[in-house]
Design an enzyme around this catalytic site. Sequence first.
Site, short mmCIF file in Angstrom:
data_model
loop_
_atom_site.label_atom_id
_atom_site.label_comp_id
_atom_site.label_asym_id
_atom_site.label_seq_id
_atom_site.Cartn_x
_atom_site.Cartn_y
_atom_site.Cartn_z
N GLU A 1 7.61 -0.46 4.29
CA GLU A 1 6.42 -1.24 3.95
C GLU A 1 6.46 -1.59 2.47
O GLU A 1 6.94 -0.82 1.63
CB GLU A 1 5.15 -0.46 4.26
N ASN B 1 4.80 -4.95 6.65
CA ASN B 1 5.58 -4.03 7.47
C ASN B 1 6.87 -4.76 7.87
O ASN B 1 6.83 -5.71 8.65
CB ASN B 1 4.76 -3.64 8.70
N THR C 1 -0.02 -3.93 3.05
CA THR C 1 1.44 -3.92 2.96
C THR C 1 2.07 -4.83 3.99
O THR C 1 1.50 -5.07 5.06
CB THR C 1 1.99 -2.49 3.16
#
Length: 314
Positions: free
Chosen positions: A258, A212, A210
């Site tokens: 995220e 962030n 992901t």
Amino acid sequence: MQRWRGLEDIPEGWGRSVVTIGSYDGVHRGHQLIIGRTVERARELGVPAVVVTFDPHPSEVVRPGSHPPLLAPHHRRAELMGELGVDAVLVLPFTSDFSKLSPADFVVKVLVDKLHARSVVEGPNFRFGHKAAGTVASLAELGETYDYDVIVVDLFERTESGEAFSSTMARRLVAEGDMRAVSEVLGRPHRVEGTVVRGAQRGRELGYPTANVETLPHTAVPADGVYAGWLTAEGEAMPAALSVGTNPQFDGTERTVEAYAIDRVGLDLYGLHVAVDFLEYIRGQEKFETLEALKARMAQDVDEARRLVAAVEG
């Protein structure tokens, strides 16, 4: 479109214009009606359409510590206004001294001396000047002296409840995680922006790397949960599964945003400014018995996000 920061940025010799004034956070559908009428009136008169807004939000100066969550940063608002046909956006630094201008002084200093307003377009609840003493009626009365007219645009109302669209309503819906309703108010999905920073990289370890996103100050971040939406980086919008919260599976304490770009491999977004658009809520945050249970649920979330985005894009 021209963008000005402060009255001193307005070009010398600027002629007549049609003006609307307000915070315009989110540029929601009610705002779009007012701005659209401003552009329409400007085209009728053959002069530029100008939006005047403020930074920081006036409430932060008048009542320190009360800055509301923002639905859109100033650069995003300017983009949206440009799409509506606005010719110039003037961002006025809102200071303590500026907040003390009387309604008449505000009109002379901004509308008359600098923007040479021919028409001013506002909603019925518009207030301005020291202690918000100025009203649409007093604005029109001053217009008789300073040669501009005032056009009042009715607020857009929701079909179901009759409640007028507002930034306050949109913020409440964002806080509740009701992205479908927020999209109705805004006329588009709610967007959060920020820089991609390094996190704990647990998503990568679980098979779902992901981005962030370190959000901009005062951003209106949706309620904790998992959502479908898009991650936009370097002009490319990618279908995404989105997560907001503290990551209870790993006893996290810091709230993060995220984004997993679905089916994308090898993305390196660190340090990039990205946008995250929230389409629809999928579920709340949970703590699972095992990592395998978490991974199984994440797979379901990604499938659901993929389906929801494809339905809209299709």
